[in-house]
Write a protein that holds these residues in place. Structure first.
Motif, PDB file in Angstrom:
ATOM      1  N   SER A  76      -9.258   3.386 -25.893  1.00 48.82           N
ATOM      2  CA  SER A  76      -8.570   3.309 -24.600  1.00 48.82           C
ATOM      3  C   SER A  76      -9.563   3.471 -23.449  1.00 48.82           C
ATOM      4  O   SER A  76      -9.199   3.930 -22.371  1.00 48.82           O
ATOM      5  N   ASP A  77     -10.799   3.040 -23.682  1.00 49.69           N
ATOM      6  CA  ASP A  77     -11.864   3.208 -22.692  1.00 49.69           C
ATOM      7  C   ASP A  77     -11.612   2.463 -21.389  1.00 49.69           C
ATOM      8  O   ASP A  77     -12.138   2.831 -20.335  1.00 49.69           O
ATOM      9  N   PHE A  78     -10.823   1.383 -21.440  1.00 46.14           N
ATOM     10  CA  PHE A  78     -10.572   0.566 -20.257  1.00 46.14           C
ATOM     11  C   PHE A  78      -9.066   0.431 -19.982  1.00 46.14           C
ATOM     12  O   PHE A  78      -8.648  -0.476 -19.273  1.00 46.14           O
ATOM     13  N   SER A  79      -8.286   1.340 -20.529  1.00 45.36           N
ATOM     14  CA  SER A  79      -6.829   1.304 -20.371  1.00 45.36           C
ATOM     15  C   SER A  79      -6.386   2.237 -19.250  1.00 45.36           C
ATOM     16  O   SER A  79      -6.914   3.340 -19.121  1.00 45.36           O
ATOM     17  N   PRO A  80      -5.428   1.813 -18.444  1.00 46.37           N
ATOM     18  CA  PRO A  80      -4.874   2.719 -17.434  1.00 46.37           C
ATOM     19  C   PRO A  80      -3.932   3.711 -18.107  1.00 46.37           C
ATOM     20  O   PRO A  80      -2.830   3.352 -18.523  1.00 46.37           O
ATOM     21  N   LEU A  81      -4.375   4.939 -18.229  1.00 47.17           N
ATOM     22  CA  LEU A  81      -3.615   5.973 -18.937  1.00 47.17           C
ATOM     23  C   LEU A  81      -2.844   6.805 -17.923  1.00 47.17           C
ATOM     24  O   LEU A  81      -3.096   7.994 -17.731  1.00 47.17           O
ATOM     25  N   TRP A  82      -1.892   6.168 -17.250  1.00 47.29           N
ATOM     26  CA  TRP A  82      -1.189   6.842 -16.169  1.00 47.29           C
ATOM     27  C   TRP A  82      -0.496   8.107 -16.663  1.00 47.29           C
ATOM     28  O   TRP A  82       0.175   8.118 -17.701  1.00 47.29           O
ATOM     29  N   CYS A  83      -0.663   9.166 -15.888  1.00 47.09           N
ATOM     30  CA  CYS A  83      -0.059  10.444 -16.252  1.00 47.09           C
ATOM     31  C   CYS A  83      -0.150  11.381 -15.054  1.00 47.09           C
ATOM     32  O   CYS A  83      -1.153  11.372 -14.334  1.00 47.09           O
ATOM     33  N   GLY A  84       0.885  12.184 -14.857  1.00 46.58           N
ATOM     34  CA  GLY A  84       0.885  13.135 -13.754  1.00 46.58           C
ATOM     35  C   GLY A  84      -0.049  14.301 -14.001  1.00 46.58           C
ATOM     36  O   GLY A  84      -0.509  14.538 -15.122  1.00 46.58           O
ATOM     37  N   GLN A  85      -0.288  15.041 -12.944  1.00 47.96           N
ATOM     38  CA  GLN A  85      -1.241  16.149 -13.005  1.00 47.96           C
ATOM     39  C   GLN A  85      -0.762  17.277 -13.908  1.00 47.96           C
ATOM     40  O   GLN A  85      -1.552  17.951 -14.559  1.00 47.96           O
ATOM     41  N   LYS A  86       0.565  17.469 -13.942  1.00 48.87           N
ATOM     42  CA  LYS A  86       1.125  18.525 -14.793  1.00 48.87           C
ATOM     43  C   LYS A  86       1.833  17.879 -15.961  1.00 48.87           C
ATOM     44  O   LYS A  86       2.742  17.066 -15.768  1.00 48.87           O
ATOM     45  N   TYR A  87       1.426  18.237 -17.155  1.00 54.68           N
ATOM     46  CA  TYR A  87       2.057  17.638 -18.329  1.00 54.68           C
ATOM     47  C   TYR A  87       2.309  18.705 -19.386  1.00 54.68           C
ATOM     48  O   TYR A  87       1.431  19.495 -19.712  1.00 54.68           O
TER      49      TYR A  87
END
Length: 345
Positions: free
Chosen positions: A314-325
């Motif tokens: 996943s080196d070039f994947s947008p791994l969208w995620c919020g700051q708190k998980y």
């Protein structure tokens, strides 16, 4: 609990998340009493109709359709050359012929033709990212009884939205995953934490304020209610739900991420968005000057992503995620929705 602003039993909106969901997550949240959302900005007209058919067959409860309404930027050959020069070592690594990369991106703003597609369905809520579309579109949505909402990242944007037809405003704090919704200014120094922004918006607006960003627990939601938020919008918490289509690589990145591992970056699309740091963000920096305007950076990154993901990375994947998980594996959307609302009154 009284019905929410959108006639839902829960004061909860599932944030639209392109790339990690389809109608199934939206329907599950709507059926659980929240407002499920379908991301539409990257769907063709045919895909949009198909998803809407499935969504409306899967739930009779209110739902939200989300669109982009950005003003398309220009993308010159010079900008393309600068961007490709920076990415040249990666093109070589994956044997990508950059000459074959187009100059056309898939993210398009809503237009009259798109409204004509959704009008027969009379969606109860239509939300926007990056401002609002032209007044005629806003009025057409309202003509069938639809509510119009949009995202603000500053109190100035919130006031603009309220003055230009928004029935409610989503106050998106810095903690939120995915793309920032800013549109009046691209200056990230103006961005505020969610609690601060919500308080400012509640004090200044005469329309409902919806809190978004860093809301991962019932306590977080209750805090936003105590600040005056009419509802909360939650996205990242649903990423591991059974109904989400989050890829195995994205799920693994979420499960393995160390604390404080998200950052805002323009690498993937040309516009600031929060995701889990990975190789390309570390090596190029999160905000490379050569990145072309939204959404044109995504053309080259999508090609790199495809090659990297084919190798299981996943080196070039947008791994969208919020700051708190908070990791909650094997939970379904209904259970999560109920959990998040246990302290709301």
């Amino acid at each position: 609990m009284a019905l929410s602003f959108f006639n839902t039993h829960l004061a909860l909106i599932q944030a639209p998340m392109a790339g990690v969901q389809d109608f199934r997550l939206a329907a599950a949240v709507s059926n659980a009493g929240g407002l499920g959302s379908l991301p539409c900005a990257m769907l063709s007209k045919e895909q949009l109709v198909s998803e809407l058919d499935k969504l409306t067959q899967a739930t009779s409860n209110p739902y939200n359709l989300n669109f982009f309404c950005h003003t398309p930027a220009s993308y010159s050959n010079v900008q393309k050359q600068d961007w490709h020069q920076l990415l040249a070592p990666y093109f070589a690594e994956f044997n990508i012929d950059q000459a074959k990369l187009t100059m056309t991106a898939s993210r398009q703003p809503i237009d009259a033709d798109t409204v004509a597609v959704i009008a027969p369905f009379k969606p109860p809520v239509v939300s926007f990212h990056f401002g609002l579309p032209e007044p005629a579109i806003v009025q057409q949505i309202k003509s069938w009884g639809g509510k119009v909402i949009s995202t603000a990242t500053t109190v100035e944007e919130a006031k603009w939205l309220a003055a230009n037809g928004a029935d409610a405003v989503i106050a998106q704090g810095l903690e939120a995953g995915g793309h920032r919704g800013h549109f009046l200014s691209m200056d990230l120094s103006l961005q505020q934490p969610t609690a601060v922004l919500v308080e400012q918006c509640v004090a200044e607006l005469n329309v409902a304020v919806i809190a978004a960003g860093g809301i991962a627990t019932a306590e977080d939601a209750k805090k936003m209610q105590s600040l005056g938020a009419a509802m909360v919008q939650v996205g990242s918490a649903y990423l591991l739900c059974k109904e989400a289509t989050t890829s195995a690589l994205h799920r693994d990145a979420i499960l393995q991420q160390p604390a404080n591992s998200t950052a805002l970056t323009t690498v993937f699309s040309g516009r600031a968005a929060r995701g889990i740091e990975n190789r390309v963000m570390r090596e190029l920096g999160t905000m490379p000057q050569q990145a072309p305007a939204f959404p044109f950076a995504s053309i080259a990154l999508s090609a790199l992503r495809a090659k990297s993901e084919a190798q299981g990375k996943s080196d070039f994947s947008p791994l969208w995620c919020g700051q708190k998980y908070i990791v909650r594996e094997n939970i379904n959307a209904a259970a999560l929705s109920a959990l998040l609302m246990t302290q709301w009154d």
